[in-house]
Design a protein around this motif. Structure first.
Motif, mmCIF file in Angstrom:
data_model
loop_
_atom_site.group_PDB
_atom_site.id
_atom_site.type_symbol
_atom_site.label_atom_id
_atom_site.label_comp_id
_atom_site.label_asym_id
_atom_site.label_seq_id
_atom_site.Cartn_x
_atom_site.Cartn_y
_atom_site.Cartn_z
ATOM 1 N N PHE A 27 0.822 -1.207 0.000
ATOM 2 C CA PHE A 27 0.000 0.000 0.000
ATOM 3 C C PHE A 27 0.861 1.263 0.000
ATOM 4 N N SER A 28 1.987 1.222 0.693
ATOM 5 C CA SER A 28 2.776 2.442 0.895
ATOM 6 C C SER A 28 3.758 2.725 -0.230
ATOM 7 N N ASP A 29 4.028 1.752 -1.083
ATOM 8 C CA ASP A 29 4.936 1.936 -2.220
ATOM 9 C C ASP A 29 4.079 2.171 -3.466
ATOM 10 N N PRO A 30 4.090 3.399 -4.015
ATOM 11 C CA PRO A 30 3.193 3.690 -5.133
ATOM 12 C C PRO A 30 3.451 2.822 -6.368
ATOM 13 N N ASP A 31 4.687 2.380 -6.583
ATOM 14 C CA ASP A 31 4.966 1.515 -7.736
ATOM 15 C C ASP A 31 4.280 0.160 -7.588
ATOM 16 N N VAL A 32 4.274 -0.364 -6.367
ATOM 17 C CA VAL A 32 3.595 -1.638 -6.107
ATOM 18 C C VAL A 32 2.082 -1.432 -6.114
ATOM 19 N N LEU A 33 1.621 -0.388 -5.469
ATOM 20 C CA LEU A 33 0.191 -0.088 -5.396
ATOM 21 C C LEU A 33 -0.431 0.036 -6.787
ATOM 22 N N ALA A 34 0.256 0.676 -7.696
ATOM 23 C CA ALA A 34 -0.268 0.882 -9.058
ATOM 24 C C ALA A 34 -0.480 -0.440 -9.794
ATOM 25 N N LYS A 35 0.238 -1.481 -9.396
ATOM 26 C CA LYS A 35 0.125 -2.776 -10.072
ATOM 27 C C LYS A 35 -1.151 -3.531 -9.716
ATOM 28 N N TRP A 36 -1.713 -3.263 -8.541
ATOM 29 C CA TRP A 36 -2.832 -4.091 -8.104
ATOM 30 C C TRP A 36 -4.106 -3.327 -7.769
#
Length: 151
Positions: A27-36
């Motif tokens: 949730f806190s890493d925008p690069d990871v958040l954008a993936k899901w």
């Protein structure tokens, strides 16, 4: 909410095979958040991400039919590995969201609680949102699995 005494609550929860810290990072890493983020078929472009109390989150979600949905959020309360409280301003469906991270042995139980004004329109989309939240969880689970494989 327009009427604090009347709210429609939509709750989902799932246990993820990840510790609280790894799940919180999704949730806190925008690069990871954008993936899901979002239901199946959506892609995301995060335009602003101030992950702090009072911070702004601007995300454009694009559907499989190439329709863009701009979303504006404010982070209200962030407690690492414990909870995230945010408010979705719209343009559609203003609501509060509280996400809880709870240890469950070596896993994490994620609770997802959306609070809407109790209107006819919101009652009509309740089932759709419950299903969309489960799709969010499916996508999150896949991203967590991919991250684990990359370790």
């Amino acid at each position: 909410m327009a009427d604090g005494n009347r709210s429609l609550i939509i709750e989902n929860e799932r246990v993820f095979a990840a510790d609280c810290s790894a799940l919180f990072k999704a949730f806190s890493d925008p690069d990871v958040l954008a993936k899901w983020w979002g239901p199946h078929g959506f892609t995301n472009r995060i335009e602003k991400f101030e992950f702090e109390n009072g911070g702004t989150w601007m995300i454009v979600m694009t559907s499989s039919s190439d329709t863009d949905f701009e979303n504006h959020w404010t982070f209200e309360d962030i407690r690492p590995d414990e909870r995230i409280v945010a408010f979705h301003h719209g343009p559609m469906h203003a609501f509060g969201l509280e996400i809880g991270f709870h240890e469950a042995d070596a896993d994490t139980r994620l609770t997802w609680r959306m609070s809407f004004e109790d209107t006819e329109e919101n009652r009509q989309i309740e089932k759709l949102l419950r299903a969309a939240n489960e799709q969010n969880f499916d996508r999150l689970e896949a991203v967590l699995s991919d991250l684990e494989k990359d370790r």
